[in-house]
Structure formats: structure tokens, C-alpha cells
Motif scaffolding. Structure first.
Motif, PDB file in Angstrom:
ATOM      1  N   TYR A   1       0.831  -1.201   0.000  1.00  0.00           N
ATOM      2  CA  TYR A   1       0.000   0.000   0.000  1.00  0.00           C
ATOM      3  C   TYR A   1       0.874   1.262   0.000  1.00  0.00           C
ATOM      4  O   TYR A   1       0.547   2.263  -0.629  1.00  0.00           O
ATOM      5  CB  TYR A   1      -0.927  -0.011   1.204  1.00  0.00           C
ATOM      6  N   LEU A   2       2.001   1.209   0.716  1.00  0.00           N
ATOM      7  CA  LEU A   2       2.925   2.338   0.709  1.00  0.00           C
ATOM      8  C   LEU A   2       3.501   2.560  -0.684  1.00  0.00           C
ATOM      9  O   LEU A   2       3.563   3.702  -1.175  1.00  0.00           O
ATOM     10  CB  LEU A   2       4.048   2.084   1.718  1.00  0.00           C
ATOM     11  N   MET A   3       3.907   1.479  -1.328  1.00  0.00           N
ATOM     12  CA  MET A   3       4.467   1.605  -2.665  1.00  0.00           C
ATOM     13  C   MET A   3       3.394   1.971  -3.687  1.00  0.00           C
ATOM     14  O   MET A   3       3.689   2.620  -4.704  1.00  0.00           O
ATOM     15  CB  MET A   3       5.151   0.297  -3.060  1.00  0.00           C
ATOM     16  N   LEU A   4       2.154   1.593  -3.431  1.00  0.00           N
ATOM     17  CA  LEU A   4       1.067   1.997  -4.318  1.00  0.00           C
ATOM     18  C   LEU A   4       0.875   3.510  -4.283  1.00  0.00           C
ATOM     19  O   LEU A   4       0.647   4.157  -5.323  1.00  0.00           O
ATOM     20  CB  LEU A   4      -0.223   1.287  -3.915  1.00  0.00           C
ATOM     21  N   GLY A   5       0.997   4.107  -3.087  1.00  0.00           N
ATOM     22  CA  GLY A   5       0.931   5.562  -2.987  1.00  0.00           C
ATOM     23  C   GLY A   5       2.070   6.225  -3.735  1.00  0.00           C
ATOM     24  O   GLY A   5       1.877   7.247  -4.417  1.00  0.00           O
ATOM     25  N   LEU A   6       3.289   5.651  -3.622  1.00  0.00           N
ATOM     26  CA  LEU A   6       4.434   6.192  -4.355  1.00  0.00           C
ATOM     27  C   LEU A   6       4.225   6.072  -5.860  1.00  0.00           C
ATOM     28  O   LEU A   6       4.589   6.982  -6.625  1.00  0.00           O
ATOM     29  CB  LEU A   6       5.707   5.460  -3.933  1.00  0.00           C
ATOM     30  N   LEU A   7       3.617   4.968  -6.291  1.00  0.00           N
ATOM     31  CA  LEU A   7       3.341   4.781  -7.718  1.00  0.00           C
ATOM     32  C   LEU A   7       2.384   5.849  -8.235  1.00  0.00           C
ATOM     33  O   LEU A   7       2.565   6.384  -9.347  1.00  0.00           O
ATOM     34  CB  LEU A   7       2.756   3.377  -7.933  1.00  0.00           C
ATOM     35  N   ILE A   8       1.379   6.175  -7.440  1.00  0.00           N
ATOM     36  CA  ILE A   8       0.425   7.217  -7.848  1.00  0.00           C
ATOM     37  C   ILE A   8       1.109   8.567  -7.929  1.00  0.00           C
ATOM     38  O   ILE A   8       0.864   9.366  -8.859  1.00  0.00           O
ATOM     39  CB  ILE A   8      -0.762   7.248  -6.862  1.00  0.00           C
ATOM     40  N   VAL A   9       2.002   8.842  -6.993  1.00  0.00           N
ATOM     41  CA  VAL A   9       2.737  10.113  -7.016  1.00  0.00           C
ATOM     42  C   VAL A   9       3.593  10.222  -8.274  1.00  0.00           C
ATOM     43  O   VAL A   9       3.630  11.272  -8.950  1.00  0.00           O
ATOM     44  CB  VAL A   9       3.606  10.244  -5.748  1.00  0.00           C
ATOM     45  N   VAL A  10       4.302   9.129  -8.617  1.00  0.00           N
ATOM     46  CA  VAL A  10       5.134   9.140  -9.831  1.00  0.00           C
ATOM     47  C   VAL A  10       4.275   9.359 -11.060  1.00  0.00           C
ATOM     48  O   VAL A  10       4.638  10.127 -11.976  1.00  0.00           O
ATOM     49  CB  VAL A  10       5.926   7.818  -9.939  1.00  0.00           C
ATOM     50  N   PHE A  11       3.127   8.722 -11.112  1.00  0.00           N
ATOM     51  CA  PHE A  11       2.237   8.880 -12.264  1.00  0.00           C
ATOM     52  C   PHE A  11       1.733  10.314 -12.378  1.00  0.00           C
ATOM     53  O   PHE A  11       1.723  10.908 -13.474  1.00  0.00           O
ATOM     54  CB  PHE A  11       1.063   7.913 -12.135  1.00  0.00           C
ATOM     55  N   VAL A  12       1.335  10.887 -11.248  1.00  0.00           N
ATOM     56  CA  VAL A  12       0.814  12.263 -11.267  1.00  0.00           C
ATOM     57  C   VAL A  12       1.901  13.244 -11.682  1.00  0.00           C
ATOM     58  O   VAL A  12       1.673  14.161 -12.499  1.00  0.00           O
ATOM     59  CB  VAL A  12       0.224  12.619  -9.888  1.00  0.00           C
ATOM     60  N   LEU A  13       3.112  13.098 -11.131  1.00  0.00           N
ATOM     61  CA  LEU A  13       4.198  14.011 -11.477  1.00  0.00           C
ATOM     62  C   LEU A  13       4.579  13.898 -12.944  1.00  0.00           C
ATOM     63  O   LEU A  13       4.843  14.915 -13.614  1.00  0.00           O
ATOM     64  CB  LEU A  13       5.421  13.731 -10.591  1.00  0.00           C
ATOM     65  N   THR A  14       4.618  12.691 -13.467  1.00  0.00           N
ATOM     66  CA  THR A  14       4.965  12.501 -14.874  1.00  0.00           C
ATOM     67  C   THR A  14       3.897  13.108 -15.776  1.00  0.00           C
ATOM     68  O   THR A  14       4.216  13.807 -16.768  1.00  0.00           O
ATOM     69  CB  THR A  14       5.130  11.009 -15.185  1.00  0.00           C
ATOM     70  N   ALA A  15       2.614  12.858 -15.418  1.00  0.00           N
ATOM     71  CA  ALA A  15       1.537  13.434 -16.230  1.00  0.00           C
ATOM     72  C   ALA A  15       1.529  14.953 -16.152  1.00  0.00           C
ATOM     73  O   ALA A  15       1.317  15.653 -17.168  1.00  0.00           O
ATOM     74  CB  ALA A  15       0.197  12.867 -15.759  1.00  0.00           C
ATOM     75  N   ALA A  16       1.787  15.507 -14.948  1.00  0.00           N
ATOM     76  CA  ALA A  16       1.808  16.965 -14.805  1.00  0.00           C
ATOM     77  C   ALA A  16       2.951  17.585 -15.602  1.00  0.00           C
ATOM     78  O   ALA A  16       2.801  18.661 -16.199  1.00  0.00           O
ATOM     79  CB  ALA A  16       1.923  17.327 -13.331  1.00  0.00           C
ATOM     80  N   ARG A  17       4.107  16.922 -15.634  1.00  0.00           N
ATOM     81  CA  ARG A  17       5.241  17.451 -16.396  1.00  0.00           C
ATOM     82  C   ARG A  17       4.941  17.455 -17.876  1.00  0.00           C
ATOM     83  O   ARG A  17       5.272  18.415 -18.597  1.00  0.00           O
ATOM     84  CB  ARG A  17       6.488  16.628 -16.094  1.00  0.00           C
ATOM     85  N   ILE A  18       4.296  16.392 -18.366  1.00  0.00           N
ATOM     86  CA  ILE A  18       3.955  16.335 -19.790  1.00  0.00           C
ATOM     87  C   ILE A  18       2.944  17.418 -20.142  1.00  0.00           C
ATOM     88  O   ILE A  18       3.072  18.131 -21.146  1.00  0.00           O
ATOM     89  CB  ILE A  18       3.434  14.937 -20.149  1.00  0.00           C
ATOM     90  N   LEU A  19       1.896  17.543 -19.314  1.00  0.00           N
ATOM     91  CA  LEU A  19       0.863  18.557 -19.591  1.00  0.00           C
ATOM     92  C   LEU A  19       1.435  19.964 -19.487  1.00  0.00           C
ATOM     93  O   LEU A  19       1.097  20.860 -20.277  1.00  0.00           O
ATOM     94  CB  LEU A  19      -0.310  18.378 -18.622  1.00  0.00           C
ATOM     95  N   GLY A  20       2.305  20.196 -18.488  1.00  0.00           N
ATOM     96  CA  GLY A  20       2.896  21.514 -18.332  1.00  0.00           C
ATOM     97  C   GLY A  20       3.793  21.884 -19.494  1.00  0.00           C
ATOM     98  O   GLY A  20       3.811  23.038 -19.953  1.00  0.00           O
ATOM     99  N   PHE A  21       4.531  20.892 -19.986  1.00  0.00           N
ATOM    100  CA  PHE A  21       5.410  21.177 -21.122  1.00  0.00           C
ATOM    101  C   PHE A  21       4.602  21.444 -22.390  1.00  0.00           C
ATOM    102  O   PHE A  21       4.954  22.298 -23.205  1.00  0.00           O
ATOM    103  CB  PHE A  21       6.350  19.989 -21.336  1.00  0.00           C
ATOM    104  N   ALA A  22       3.494  20.693 -22.542  1.00  0.00           N
ATOM    105  CA  ALA A  22       2.696  20.873 -23.749  1.00  0.00           C
ATOM    106  C   ALA A  22       1.915  22.178 -23.748  1.00  0.00           C
ATOM    107  O   ALA A  22       1.692  22.795 -24.803  1.00  0.00           O
ATOM    108  CB  ALA A  22       1.734  19.695 -23.908  1.00  0.00           C
TER     109      ALA A  22
END
Length: 302
Positions: free
Chosen positions: A21-42
Motif C-alpha cells: 500500500y505504501l508503494m502503491l501511494g508512491l506509484l500514484i505520485v510518480v504517475f501524477v508528477l509525470t503526467a503533470a510534467r507532460i501537460l505543463g510542457f505541452a
């Protein structure tokens, strides 16, 4: 001096794992940060200097996401997972629920629940050489996951073979039944036979990390080819035993009757009358039918 080729027994240890469950939270954070970086760059006005950082972000973000996602695994209650890395045993995880371990490690799940096995009917020669049919019920479980997985090729097949071997050994060690010698028999001493069978199974299965919690004979009979003859033998032995008990009781009762008659002076008996009374009492006490009294109006010699 021990043989150098003897295989050393494996031993279960606790593996390093963490909550999924701890690593699942970290996985969600990585996904959100990656998606935010892509959207911000675009959506922004990136410069040439921002391109290398963006490319590094979209490369390492998915790689980190995949690495984290590959490390998840699930353990049910009363289940364990043996962790190995490149063929080397790293320990066992017995914590149930969502778990996580490094993705390059392998997870071998194994059940530690109780298993119930009813063996097939085996034909064995008992201590007297009589062919008998015997079967048993065994409740077993895995107590050491490392031994079960790495010390034997197939621990379940190993259990079945050892159960058959132990049942054959116990069946040939004792007679099926014995009235004359008052020995320990398979038919009359269930608790002792079951306890000895459990001890022998535990000694045989310790190599595979298996523990036997309970076992007992479920079927015990003479083989069909001698069942009829042995039944008649059992009946004859039972009749002889009953007759012996009956005669012993009758003799004690006759002795008590003669002693009391003499002590109280009810009647004076010479040797011939005593022998006649003993004969009559033995007939009455040992006969299978009710005695029919005969009234003698004269004397014993008429």
C-alpha cells in the motif's frame, strides 16, 4: 566422517519486503508528477533549455513507474512467498495482503494451510505374515517453506510416497490381532498405533519441512483371500477365551460352595459325594442350556 556430497538442509528465514500500500501511494505520485510534467510542457512555451529536462522526465518517470509496478504481489491468509534473486534464496514472506519487493526478485508462493490426505488401501503382510489391507488419514502442513521448495523436487509427491512407506512399515511391525499372547495389535491398540505412525511420519517428512498434525488408521481388514479363514479363527479364539473364563469362574464358585458347606457343617461329604457334587455343579455352571433338576428320593448309592 560425513560424505561431502551430502546436501545441506535449507532453513527458512524472513525476507525483506515492504507494504504494497505504501508503494502503491508512491506509484500514484510518480504517475501524477509525470503526467503533470507532460501537460505543463505541452501547454507552456518551452525553450530549448527545457527540452533535455523534459526528455529525462518522460524517460525516467515511466521507467520508475514500471519498476514499482513490477514489484507488487499478493499473499492470501495462511500463504507464504519464498523470495529468490537470480536463483539465490533470500527469505520467506508470511505477511498476508498487498506486498512489494524489488522487481528483479522472484516470488514463489506456497500454501502453509493444513492438508488432509486419505491414503489408498495397501496390502501388507503383518507381523504373523498374514496379508491385510490398511489405509490411513493424515493431516499435514508445510512448516519450513525453504525445505519444502528447495530440498525436495515435489514436496506433495514426497508426502504421498512417505505416507505409503510409513503405513507399510507400521502394518508389518505388529500383528493384526492376537488373543493368545496379549501383544500390541493393529486392531486393539488404536491410540498407540496412531501415535507411532505420526512419529514415524514426522521423522520421514522433516527433510521436506513438513509437519504431521494428526493421523490415524481409516481401514484395517484381512485381505479377501484369507478373510473367511481368519474370521473362523477369530471366532474359535473368542469361543476358547470365553470358555476359559467360564471354567475359571465355575471352579472358583464350586470351591467357595464346598468350603462354605464344610465350614457351616451343612453336610458331611466323603470323597465320592464331593466328586459327584463338583461334577453336578460344573455341569450346571458351564452348560449352555438351563439345567433340569433330578430329584433323588433315595441315597446316592441307589
Amino acid at each position: 566422517m560425513s560424505d561431502s556430497r551430502t546436501q545441506a538442509a535449507s532453513q527458512e528465514t524472513t525476507a525483506w519486503t515492504t507494504s504494497g500500500y505504501l508503494m502503491l501511494g508512491l506509484l500514484i505520485v510518480v504517475f501524477v508528477l509525470t503526467a503533470a510534467r507532460i501537460l505543463g510542457f505541452a501547454s507552456g512555451n518551452p525553450t530549448d533549455a527545457d527540452v533535455p529536462g523534459f526528455l529525462a522526465g518522460i524517460f525516467f518517470g515511466p521507467v520508475l513507474f514500471v519498476l514499482i509496478a513490477k514489484g507488487f504481489y499478493m499473499i492470501q491468509p495462511n500463504q507464504a512467498a519464498a523470495i529468490t534473486m537470480f536463483g539465490s534464496y533470500r527469505g520467506t514472506d508470511r505477511s498476508h495482503g498487498l506486498r512489494w519487493v524489488w522487481p528483479w526478485m522472484s516470488k514463489n508462493r506456497i500454501s502453509v494451510r493444513a492438508n488432509n490426505v486419505v491414503s489408498e488401501k495397501l496390502k501388507v503382510n503383518d507381523l504373523r505374515g498374514n496379508p491385510i489391507e490398511i489405509a490411513c488419514n493424515v493431516v499435514w502442513r508445510v512448516s519450513d517453506t525453504a525445505q519444502a521448495l528447495f530440498d525436495v523436487d515435489d514436496y506433495k509427491a514426497f508426502v504421498y510416497v512417505q505416507i505409503e512407506s510409513a503405513v507399510r512399515s507400521i502394518g508389518s511391525r505388529y500383528p493384526y490381532d492376537d488373543i493368545e499372547h496379549q501383544e500390541v495389535t493393529l486392531r486393539s491398540h488404536h491410540d498407540q498405533i496412531n501415535a507411532e505412525l505420526r512419529t514415524e511420519l514426522n521423522a520421514r517428512l522433516i527433510l521436506a519441512g513438513i509437519t504431521v498434525d494428526e493421523c490415524g488408521l481409516t481401514h484395517l481388514a484381512y485381505a479377501p483371500e484369507i478373510a473367511g479363514a481368519m474370521l473362523r479363527r477369530q471366532q474359535a479364539e473368542a469361543v476358547i477365551s470365553a470358555r476359559r473364563k467360564l471354567v475359571e469362574g465355575a471352579v472358583s464358585m464350586v470351591e467357595m460352595a464346598l468350603n462354605q458347606l464344610s465350614e457351616k457343617g451343612v453336610v458331611e461329604l466323603d470323597d465320592e459325594r464331593r466328586a459327584t457334587m463338583v461334577s453336578n455343579l460344573m455341569v450346571v455352571l458351564c452348560g449352555e442350556r438351563d439345567a433340569q433338576p433330578v430329584i433323588n428320593a433315595g441315597t446316592l448309592y441307589q
